[in-house]
Motif scaffolding. Structure first.
Motif, short mmCIF file in Angstrom:
data_model
loop_
_atom_site.label_atom_id
_atom_site.label_comp_id
_atom_site.label_asym_id
_atom_site.label_seq_id
_atom_site.Cartn_x
_atom_site.Cartn_y
_atom_site.Cartn_z
N TYR A 93 0.84 -1.20 0.00
CA TYR A 93 0.00 0.00 0.00
C TYR A 93 0.87 1.25 0.00
O TYR A 93 1.82 1.36 0.76
CB TYR A 93 -0.92 0.01 1.22
CG TYR A 93 -1.73 1.28 1.31
CD1 TYR A 93 -2.76 1.52 0.42
CD2 TYR A 93 -1.46 2.23 2.28
CE1 TYR A 93 -3.50 2.69 0.48
CE2 TYR A 93 -2.19 3.39 2.36
CZ TYR A 93 -3.21 3.62 1.46
OH TYR A 93 -3.94 4.78 1.53
N GLN A 94 0.51 2.19 -0.86
CA GLN A 94 1.24 3.46 -0.96
C GLN A 94 0.29 4.60 -0.62
O GLN A 94 -0.55 4.98 -1.43
CB GLN A 94 1.79 3.63 -2.37
CG GLN A 94 2.80 2.56 -2.71
CD GLN A 94 3.29 2.68 -4.13
OE1 GLN A 94 3.41 3.76 -4.66
NE2 GLN A 94 3.55 1.54 -4.73
N PRO A 95 0.41 5.16 0.58
CA PRO A 95 -0.51 6.22 0.98
C PRO A 95 -0.30 7.50 0.19
O PRO A 95 0.80 7.79 -0.27
CB PRO A 95 -0.17 6.43 2.46
CG PRO A 95 1.25 6.01 2.57
CD PRO A 95 1.43 4.89 1.58
N ALA A 96 -1.37 8.25 0.05
CA ALA A 96 -1.29 9.56 -0.61
C ALA A 96 -0.98 10.59 0.48
O ALA A 96 -1.88 11.00 1.22
CB ALA A 96 -2.60 9.89 -1.30
N HIS A 117 -0.06 13.83 0.44
CA HIS A 117 -0.60 15.18 0.35
C HIS A 117 -2.12 15.19 0.43
O HIS A 117 -2.71 16.18 0.81
CB HIS A 117 -0.08 15.88 -0.90
CG HIS A 117 1.41 16.04 -0.84
ND1 HIS A 117 2.02 16.93 0.01
CD2 HIS A 117 2.41 15.35 -1.45
CE1 HIS A 117 3.34 16.82 -0.11
NE2 HIS A 117 3.60 15.87 -0.98
N GLY A 118 -2.76 14.08 0.14
CA GLY A 118 -4.20 13.97 0.33
C GLY A 118 -4.56 13.75 1.78
O GLY A 118 -5.69 13.96 2.19
N THR A 147 2.89 15.39 6.85
CA THR A 147 2.89 16.27 5.69
C THR A 147 2.89 17.74 6.10
O THR A 147 3.66 18.54 5.56
CB THR A 147 1.68 15.96 4.79
OG1 THR A 147 1.74 14.57 4.42
CG2 THR A 147 1.68 16.81 3.54
#
Length: 144
Positions: free
Chosen positions: A95-98, A100-101, A115
């Protein structure tokens, strides 16, 4: 190791630390990071150091919490050069989290805080997938 190609370029100082994906990894990662920074001549009183340790703690916590079932270890990579500190936390969870979202969608979460702190210090935060897609590194770069 498939993640080493994801390190920021042009930073001559490097340290790699492999840790078991267990709760003790957070404290160990912070302590080793403090030692490495001191060896590299980066003062513990530098304004970016406390934030860097907090960010690192959040990233290691997330790896322990979410990736331990996929991999027994995680890796912390430190690198630095003139005016720049970068560190990454690598695990083998796909899993690659977003990042900046995270600020907009889950304010107050660990990734949102990572962030916000990083950007507030004028740094960058990126997720870099392993070449085989089976893991990722989250890299933070901060100005010194």
């Amino acid at each position: 190791m498939t993640f080493l190609h994801t390190m920021p370029e042009g930073l001559p100082l490097r340290n790699v630390l492999s840790l078991p994906a267990a709760g003790s990894a957070v404290r160990t990662a912070r302590e080793v990071t403090e030692q490495v920074l001191t060896q590299w001549g980066i003062s513990p009183r530098h304004p970016s150091v406390d934030a860097a340790l907090l960010i690192l703690g959040e990233l290691v916590t997330n790896s322990v919490r979410h990736a331990a079932d996929h991999c027994p270890n995680l890796t912390v990579i430190h690198t630095a050069g003139p005016g720049t500190l970068a560190f990454g936390v690598h695990d083998r969870h796909p899993y690659q989290p977003a990042l900046h979202g995270a600020v907009a969608h889950t304010p107050g979460s660990g990734l949102a805080m990572v962030t916000e702190l990083t950007l507030g210090l004028g740094g960058t935060a990126v997720v870099r997938p392993d070449s085989d897609g089976g893991g990722k590194s989250i890299w933070i770069t901060l100005p010194l």
